[in-house]
Scaffold this motif. Structure first.
Motif: not given
Length: 530
Positions: A280-304
């Motif tokens: 449960g703890g890891v799942t919550i951290l994973y969701v929030l970490a992915n939100v953090a990545y989305f906040a700072a990395i463009p989709k094109s960079d995420l994809a490549t």
């Protein structure tokens, strides 16, 4: 295996006889000599894991390199990031773990469900866990992130692999000669990697507020849109199965405590508390970490970005500063924690296989000598890890290793889930483990793993058969081939070698009910009488 099926009692008996019951001999089962009188296996309470240790054993395997690397490959395959219903698998493993609270994990569950042909399922699992249960992926990631922190380059080089060899060797040697310190270290690293993820999460909140060194990537304007174009998914079911494999790899680890239940204090209570807490703890951290990545990395960079998503995040938020170089070193320490947790648990499974006389030199692999730790079983894990780490040439080996490590497990998970459905509905032996997985949960887990097992054989719809640098069918073919190799070994072990030698090795396991000490006796038994 027999079963004690009274409510809330162990399904497994206190006395277990492996291969054949050496106390009841037939005309074709005559003892000809004792190979070794006995091996004793016992751990004092100071070496056993409590709730905290079990939490970090699971957490360290779950948080390795996946959350810092594979979000990019998931995004490239599907055009968005997602989660996985980890609690489905956790519930299935909790039910089996409470029913059979002994080390070995899936080995015990498959033996209990699939009793005929005897030990066929065990041999297939052994083939997968010994040949593919390596720590190579996170050892390689450790080396790559260390070099990234030092030089700003994240490449698959032999220098990185050399550092990975040192990482795997350190973990195995520490667990072998100082097992208490090995446990303490992965506990400390577990706390540390949680702190790193929390730091990423709060840095992501700062990025959402505009505190970043790049323009707003705008990922939340239409966050769930499916993108198309270069670097994005377009391979149909194959692409989604590949992405799901990466998600499974990122979340894999809920089963880690089940491998070492004999070394956990009050295993039923500890597992019931520690496993949901860790997942449960890891799942919550994973969701929030992915939100953090989305906040700072463009989709094109995420994809490549291949495997450098965490490095990109650090650069976009903190810049090419000394601090940004230090953070990837922290990720490397997270990889080290994963290697420590995986080697600790998988060595115990190797030891259980040795205790059953299933492997060549079983008495060696099943021993606790000379440090009251499974040193030989750890060495077996180390050998495979180093071979897989050094043998593939630099290039697209990382994704292949991730897929190869994860894929055969989908077949094993499917059989475990199907077996649980059977146990819950069959009437001959009542199944009352103390934890009940609802049927829809088990079915979802079964279908998900069946999807992972079958779909990789289907060609990508975009026709790009060599997208990863090798034909799309290589990793499912190799993965299934490894399982079938276990079936070949089973036929040699149970049919061919006994026929040629005229005897077989029988391993008898007895657990003393007064002190919990396990005694293993190996005997030579004739298979044919003139």
């Amino acid at each position: 295996m027999g079963a004690d099926n009274s409510s809330n009692e162990e399904v497994a008996p206190k006395e277990v006889h492996v291969h054949d019951d050496s106390k009841t001999k037939t005309g074709d089962d005559v003892e000809v000599g004792e190979i070794k009188e006995e091996n004793k296996y016992a751990y004092d309470d100071s070496q056993k894991l409590g709730i905290t240790g079990a939490v970090f054993l699971i957490l360290n395997k779950m948080i390795g390199t996946g959350i810092f690397s594979t979000p990019s490959s998931i995004f490239a395959a599907t055009g968005s990031v997602g989660g996985f219903l980890t609690f489905c698998g956790l519930s299935v493993w909790l039910e089996f773990g409470l029913a059979i609270p002994r080390s070995g994990g899936e080995k015990n569950y498959l033996e209990y469900i699939y009793r005929h042909p005897k030990y066929l399922a065990t041999c297939m699992l052994a083939s997968q866990m010994i040949l593919l249960g390596f720590s190579s992926g996170n050892s390689l990631a450790f080396g790559r992130y260390i070099l990234y922190a030092a030089k700003g380059e994240l490449k698959d080089t032999y220098a990185a692999r050399g550092i990975g060899v040192a990482c795997a060797t350190f973990a195995v040697v520490l667990h072998a000669i100082a097992p208490k310190w090995g446990i303490r270290l992965f506990n400390v690293l577990g706390i540390f990697k949680v702190a790193v993820l929390i730091f990423i999460v709060f840095s992501g909140f700062a990025a959402l507020a505009g505190r970043r060194l790049v323009p707003d990537p705008g990922n939340f304007e239409n966050a769930f849109a499916i993108e198309s174009g270069e670097g994005y998914g377009g391979g149909g079911a194959y692409a989604y199965s590949n992405a799901l494999l990466n998600i499974v790899y990122s979340y894999k680890g809920w089963e880690n405590a089940n491998y070492v239940l004999s070394e956990i204090k009050n295993p039923k209570r500890t597992l019931t508390i520690a496993a949901p807490l860790a997942v449960g703890g890891v799942t919550i951290l994973y969701v929030l970490a992915n939100v953090a990545y989305f906040a700072a990395i463009p989709k094109s960079d995420l994809a490549t970005s291949e495997v450098i998503v965490a490095g990109l995040f650090f650069r976009n938020v903190f810049g090419d500063s000394a601090g940004a170089r230090t953070l990837p070193a922290f990720v490397a320490l997270s990889n080290l924690g994963n290697v420590l947790a995986v080697s600790f648990a998988h060595a115990r499974l190797n030891q259980e296989l040795g205790k059953e006389g299933l492997l060549p030199l079983s008495r060696v692999w099943g021993s606790n000598k000379p440090f009251n730790s499974p040193a030989a079983a750890l060495f077996l894990h180390w050998i495979v890890t180093i071979i897989v780490l050094l043998a593939p040439p630099p290039g697209p080996a990382y994704n292949f290793i991730v897929n190869l490590y994860t894929y055969p497990g989908a077949w094993i998970n499917s059989f475990v889930a199907a077996g649980l459905i059977y146990l819950q509905f069959q009437k001959k032996e009542p199944w009352n483990p103390g934890w009940r997985t609802f049927l829809p949960v088990t079915i979802i887990f079964l279908l998900c793993n069946a999807f992972l097992a079958i779909v990789p054989f289907i060609p990508p719809s975009d026709g790009d058969f060599w997208a990863d640098g090798y034909p799309y069918y290589v990793f499912p073919v190799v993965g299934v081939g490894v399982l079938l190799l276990g079936a070949v070994y089973w036929s040699l072990w149970t049919k061919f070698w006994p026929a040629v030698r005229g005897h077989k090795v029988v391993a008898e396991r007895i657990i003393d009910e007064t002190n919990g000490e396990e005694v293993i006796r190996y005997r030579k038994v004739k298979t044919h009488v003139a």
